[in-house]
Design a protein around this motif. Structure first.
Motif, PDB file in Angstrom:
ATOM      1  N   ALA A 287       1.187  -0.940  -0.268  1.00  0.00           N
ATOM      2  CA  ALA A 287       0.611   0.492   0.284  1.00  0.00           C
ATOM      3  C   ALA A 287       0.582   1.337   0.034  1.00  0.00           C
ATOM      4  O   ALA A 287       1.821   1.198   0.201  1.00  0.00           O
ATOM      5  CB  ALA A 287      -0.861   0.012   1.240  1.00  0.00           C
ATOM      6  N   VAL A 288       0.174   2.237  -0.068  1.00  0.00           N
ATOM      7  CA  VAL A 288       1.107   3.274  -0.528  1.00  0.00           C
ATOM      8  C   VAL A 288      -0.547   4.253  -0.165  1.00  0.00           C
ATOM      9  O   VAL A 288      -1.000   4.584  -0.941  1.00  0.00           O
ATOM     10  CB  VAL A 288       1.591   4.018  -2.388  1.00  0.00           C
ATOM     11  N   ARG A 289       0.370   5.223   0.501  1.00  0.00           N
ATOM     12  CA  ARG A 289      -0.278   6.706   1.164  1.00  0.00           C
ATOM     13  C   ARG A 289      -0.169   7.752   1.299  1.00  0.00           C
ATOM     14  O   ARG A 289       1.383   7.886   1.971  1.00  0.00           O
ATOM     15  CB  ARG A 289      -0.599   6.180   2.899  1.00  0.00           C
ATOM     16  N   VAL A 290      -1.033   8.807   0.419  1.00  0.00           N
ATOM     17  CA  VAL A 290      -0.292  10.048   0.863  1.00  0.00           C
ATOM     18  C   VAL A 290      -1.350  11.139   1.198  1.00  0.00           C
ATOM     19  O   VAL A 290      -2.584  10.686   0.622  1.00  0.00           O
ATOM     20  CB  VAL A 290      -0.162  10.298  -0.808  1.00  0.00           C
ATOM     21  N   ALA A 291      -0.598  11.840   2.245  1.00  0.00           N
ATOM     22  CA  ALA A 291      -1.752  12.372   3.363  1.00  0.00           C
ATOM     23  C   ALA A 291      -2.946  12.212   3.499  1.00  0.00           C
ATOM     24  O   ALA A 291      -4.171  12.175   3.598  1.00  0.00           O
ATOM     25  CB  ALA A 291      -1.971  14.137   1.944  1.00  0.00           C
ATOM     26  N   GLY A 292      -2.420  10.666   4.086  1.00  0.00           N
ATOM     27  CA  GLY A 292      -3.832   9.867   4.637  1.00  0.00           C
ATOM     28  C   GLY A 292      -4.405   9.524   3.997  1.00  0.00           C
ATOM     29  O   GLY A 292      -4.891   8.609   4.296  1.00  0.00           O
ATOM     30  N   THR A 293      -4.616   9.376   2.626  1.00  0.00           N
ATOM     31  CA  THR A 293      -5.488   8.599   1.858  1.00  0.00           C
ATOM     32  C   THR A 293      -4.457   7.382   0.979  1.00  0.00           C
ATOM     33  O   THR A 293      -3.654   7.033   0.139  1.00  0.00           O
ATOM     34  CB  THR A 293      -5.754   8.613   0.461  1.00  0.00           C
ATOM     35  N   ASP A 294      -5.325   7.016   1.175  1.00  0.00           N
ATOM     36  CA  ASP A 294      -4.807   4.961   0.362  1.00  0.00           C
ATOM     37  C   ASP A 294      -4.798   5.172  -1.286  1.00  0.00           C
ATOM     38  O   ASP A 294      -6.134   4.948  -1.977  1.00  0.00           O
ATOM     39  CB  ASP A 294      -5.539   3.874   0.092  1.00  0.00           C
ATOM     40  N   LEU A 295      -3.938   4.843  -1.702  1.00  0.00           N
ATOM     41  CA  LEU A 295      -4.035   5.254  -2.762  1.00  0.00           C
ATOM     42  C   LEU A 295      -4.367   4.042  -3.998  1.00  0.00           C
ATOM     43  O   LEU A 295      -4.800   4.455  -5.578  1.00  0.00           O
ATOM     44  CB  LEU A 295      -2.688   6.139  -3.400  1.00  0.00           C
ATOM     45  N   GLY A 296      -4.155   3.030  -3.199  1.00  0.00           N
ATOM     46  CA  GLY A 296      -5.073   1.979  -4.383  1.00  0.00           C
ATOM     47  C   GLY A 296      -6.719   1.189  -3.869  1.00  0.00           C
ATOM     48  O   GLY A 296      -7.169   1.307  -5.098  1.00  0.00           O
ATOM     49  N   SER A 297      -6.758   2.607  -3.346  1.00  0.00           N
ATOM     50  CA  SER A 297      -8.617   2.252  -3.695  1.00  0.00           C
ATOM     51  C   SER A 297      -8.970   3.584  -4.040  1.00  0.00           C
ATOM     52  O   SER A 297     -10.205   3.286  -4.084  1.00  0.00           O
ATOM     53  CB  SER A 297      -8.905   3.033  -1.593  1.00  0.00           C
ATOM     54  N   LEU A 298      -8.082   4.416  -4.787  1.00  0.00           N
ATOM     55  CA  LEU A 298      -8.999   5.103  -5.700  1.00  0.00           C
ATOM     56  C   LEU A 298      -9.019   5.184  -7.307  1.00  0.00           C
ATOM     57  O   LEU A 298      -7.790   4.248  -7.817  1.00  0.00           O
ATOM     58  CB  LEU A 298      -7.646   6.582  -6.258  1.00  0.00           C
ATOM     59  N   SER A 299     -10.298   5.403  -8.018  1.00  0.00           N
ATOM     60  CA  SER A 299     -10.332   5.436  -9.522  1.00  0.00           C
ATOM     61  C   SER A 299      -8.942   5.597 -10.143  1.00  0.00           C
ATOM     62  O   SER A 299      -8.384   6.542  -9.046  1.00  0.00           O
ATOM     63  CB  SER A 299     -11.877   5.486 -10.006  1.00  0.00           C
ATOM     64  N   GLU A 300      -8.491   5.869 -11.246  1.00  0.00           N
ATOM     65  CA  GLU A 300      -7.306   6.249 -11.934  1.00  0.00           C
ATOM     66  C   GLU A 300      -8.395   8.154 -12.128  1.00  0.00           C
ATOM     67  O   GLU A 300      -7.240   8.807 -11.994  1.00  0.00           O
ATOM     68  CB  GLU A 300      -7.913   6.012 -13.048  1.00  0.00           C
ATOM     69  N   THR A 301      -8.856   8.376 -12.126  1.00  0.00           N
ATOM     70  CA  THR A 301      -9.806   9.640 -12.320  1.00  0.00           C
ATOM     71  C   THR A 301      -9.481  10.091 -10.289  1.00  0.00           C
ATOM     72  O   THR A 301      -8.753  11.365 -10.737  1.00  0.00           O
ATOM     73  CB  THR A 301     -11.454   9.623 -12.717  1.00  0.00           C
ATOM     74  N   ARG A 302     -10.124   9.820 -10.179  1.00  0.00           N
ATOM     75  CA  ARG A 302     -10.028  10.016  -8.443  1.00  0.00           C
ATOM     76  C   ARG A 302      -7.744  10.144  -8.377  1.00  0.00           C
ATOM     77  O   ARG A 302      -7.618  11.222  -7.293  1.00  0.00           O
ATOM     78  CB  ARG A 302     -10.438   9.324  -7.087  1.00  0.00           C
ATOM     79  N   LEU A 303      -7.449   8.879  -8.773  1.00  0.00           N
ATOM     80  CA  LEU A 303      -5.746   8.654  -8.477  1.00  0.00           C
ATOM     81  C   LEU A 303      -5.449  10.709  -8.941  1.00  0.00           C
ATOM     82  O   LEU A 303      -4.078  11.086  -8.588  1.00  0.00           O
ATOM     83  CB  LEU A 303      -5.555   8.485  -8.686  1.00  0.00           C
ATOM     84  N   THR A 304      -6.089  11.118 -10.166  1.00  0.00           N
ATOM     85  CA  THR A 304      -5.282  11.791 -10.592  1.00  0.00           C
ATOM     86  C   THR A 304      -5.491  13.503  -9.885  1.00  0.00           C
ATOM     87  O   THR A 304      -4.450  13.940 -10.536  1.00  0.00           O
ATOM     88  CB  THR A 304      -5.820  11.787 -12.641  1.00  0.00           C
ATOM     89  N   LEU A 305      -7.010  13.717  -9.466  1.00  0.00           N
ATOM     90  CA  LEU A 305      -6.874  14.304  -9.327  1.00  0.00           C
ATOM     91  C   LEU A 305      -6.321  14.937  -7.884  1.00  0.00           C
ATOM     92  O   LEU A 305      -6.043  16.123  -7.440  1.00  0.00           O
ATOM     93  CB  LEU A 305      -8.332  14.512  -8.598  1.00  0.00           C
ATOM     94  N   LEU A 306      -5.883  13.306  -7.307  1.00  0.00           N
ATOM     95  CA  LEU A 306      -5.712  13.837  -5.965  1.00  0.00           C
ATOM     96  C   LEU A 306      -4.015  14.473  -6.499  1.00  0.00           C
ATOM     97  O   LEU A 306      -3.211  15.127  -5.220  1.00  0.00           O
ATOM     98  CB  LEU A 306      -4.971  12.712  -5.413  1.00  0.00           C
ATOM     99  N   ARG A 307      -3.105  14.156  -7.514  1.00  0.00           N
ATOM    100  CA  ARG A 307      -2.125  13.918  -8.107  1.00  0.00           C
ATOM    101  C   ARG A 307      -2.041  15.499  -7.994  1.00  0.00           C
ATOM    102  O   ARG A 307      -1.275  16.087  -7.920  1.00  0.00           O
ATOM    103  CB  ARG A 307      -1.713  13.008  -8.924  1.00  0.00           C
ATOM    104  N   ARG A 308      -2.796  16.196  -8.668  1.00  0.00           N
ATOM    105  CA  ARG A 308      -2.717  17.091  -8.773  1.00  0.00           C
ATOM    106  C   ARG A 308      -2.983  18.696  -8.100  1.00  0.00           C
ATOM    107  O   ARG A 308      -2.440  19.446  -7.728  1.00  0.00           O
ATOM    108  CB  ARG A 308      -4.065  17.480  -9.746  1.00  0.00           C
ATOM    109  N   GLU A 309      -3.323  17.753  -6.556  1.00  0.00           N
ATOM    110  CA  GLU A 309      -3.838  18.883  -5.547  1.00  0.00           C
ATOM    111  C   GLU A 309      -3.087  18.446  -4.290  1.00  0.00           C
ATOM    112  O   GLU A 309      -2.774  19.159  -4.314  1.00  0.00           O
ATOM    113  CB  GLU A 309      -5.073  18.251  -5.041  1.00  0.00           C
ATOM    114  N   LYS A 310      -2.531  17.417  -4.427  1.00  0.00           N
ATOM    115  CA  LYS A 310      -1.254  17.111  -2.964  1.00  0.00           C
ATOM    116  C   LYS A 310      -0.136  16.801  -3.743  1.00  0.00           C
ATOM    117  O   LYS A 310       1.269  16.363  -2.339  1.00  0.00           O
ATOM    118  CB  LYS A 310      -2.065  15.561  -2.517  1.00  0.00           C
ATOM    119  N   ILE A 311       0.133  16.575  -5.051  1.00  0.00           N
ATOM    120  CA  ILE A 311       1.582  16.314  -5.146  1.00  0.00           C
ATOM    121  C   ILE A 311       2.304  16.623  -6.034  1.00  0.00           C
ATOM    122  O   ILE A 311       1.546  17.688  -6.700  1.00  0.00           O
ATOM    123  CB  ILE A 311       1.536  14.590  -5.512  1.00  0.00           C
ATOM    124  N   GLY A 312       3.675  17.068  -6.633  1.00  0.00           N
ATOM    125  CA  GLY A 312       4.706  18.081  -6.744  1.00  0.00           C
ATOM    126  C   GLY A 312       5.790  17.124  -7.912  1.00  0.00           C
ATOM    127  O   GLY A 312       6.202  16.204  -6.926  1.00  0.00           O
TER     128      GLY A 312
END
Length: 243
Positions: free
Chosen positions: A61-86
């Motif tokens: 498992a990989v978690r970023v800011a408390g969110t498990d990335l494995g639980s996210l759809s591709e769309t939600r993962l893209t949104l998380l990367r835009r908001e929380k990851i540089g």
């Protein structure tokens, strides 16, 4: 205790018969600067891509800011990367037809936001390019282009900034300037930075160095110095066994 912004829990990543990451467990605390080093093929870039959600792990498992990335759809993962990851790359990856300020504003436009010019100019000023806003990449030096890339990566105020060999295409003086900028972002703004590098001098700007070998964590070093890092790397390379 400082919270971990990024957590890898027994992460495995395979590409066919090749195991690039082998049961890696690591945490990256908020407001810290970590360098990741290892011999060629040790899994450094794969680690960065898995931690940033660019590669899904085979297991773990990989978690970023408390969110498990494995639980996210591709769309939600893209949104998380835009908001929380540089993410900052060695090759800058700027759009040649856009000015510095347009390149910096791009992540906000992709997220459906209309960037305020003062917001973009403030980020450019923070990386020392207040007077280069209207310049296109071809009109900037390599170091200035990397500063634009860093400004673009932090415009969304990400929880973590990943940097893959950010000084690899720069001369030594310009590389030192970029490393000093990254260091100041940690100290002044509490930015969390995870940087892959092959350079012991670059690694010495970090709070700690994580060493990889054959896809596994092969040790850590706090308060690194260039000499100590170089010696550890020499030992890892000498002990490396071809797969």
């Amino acid at each position: 205790m400082t919270e971990d912004v990024v957590e890898l829990d027994r992460v495995v990543k395979r590409f066919g018969s090749i195991t690039a990451l082998d049961t890696v467990t690591l945490g990256f605390a908020r407001g810290t600067f970590t360098a990741v080093m290892g011999p060629s093929g040790s899994g450094k870039s794969t680690l960065l891509q898995a931690a940033a959600g660019l590669e899904r792990p085979t297991a773990g498992a990989v978690r970023v800011a408390g969110t498990d990335l494995g639980s996210l759809s591709e769309t939600r993962l893209t949104l998380l990367r835009r908001e929380k990851i540089g993410f900052v790359f060695q090759a800058f990856n700027l759009l040649s037809s856009l000015s510095a300020e347009q390149n910096v504003a791009l992540p906000l436009r992709l997220a459906g936001r209309r960037p305020a010019r003062r917001e973009v100019r403030a980020v450019l000023a923070a990386v020392g390019l207040a007077d280069r806003a209207r310049h296109r990449p071809a009109e900037l030096s390599g170091g200035q282009q990397q500063r634009v890339a860093i400004a673009r990566a932090i415009i969304t105020r990400p929880d973590v900034l990943f940097a893959d060999e950010p000084t690899g295409a720069l001369d030594s003086r310009t590389g030192r300037e970029v490393l000093a900028l990254l260091r100041s972002m940690v100290e002044r703004q509490g930015q969390t930075i995870v940087m892959v590098t092959h350079d012991p001098f670059a690694a010495a700007h970090a709070d700690r160095v994580v060493f990889l070998a054959d896809g596994r964590v092969a040790g850590e070093m706090a308060a690194p110095t260039p000499q100590a890092v170089a010696e550890r790397m020499t030992g890892l390379e000498a002990a490396e066994v071809p797969r």
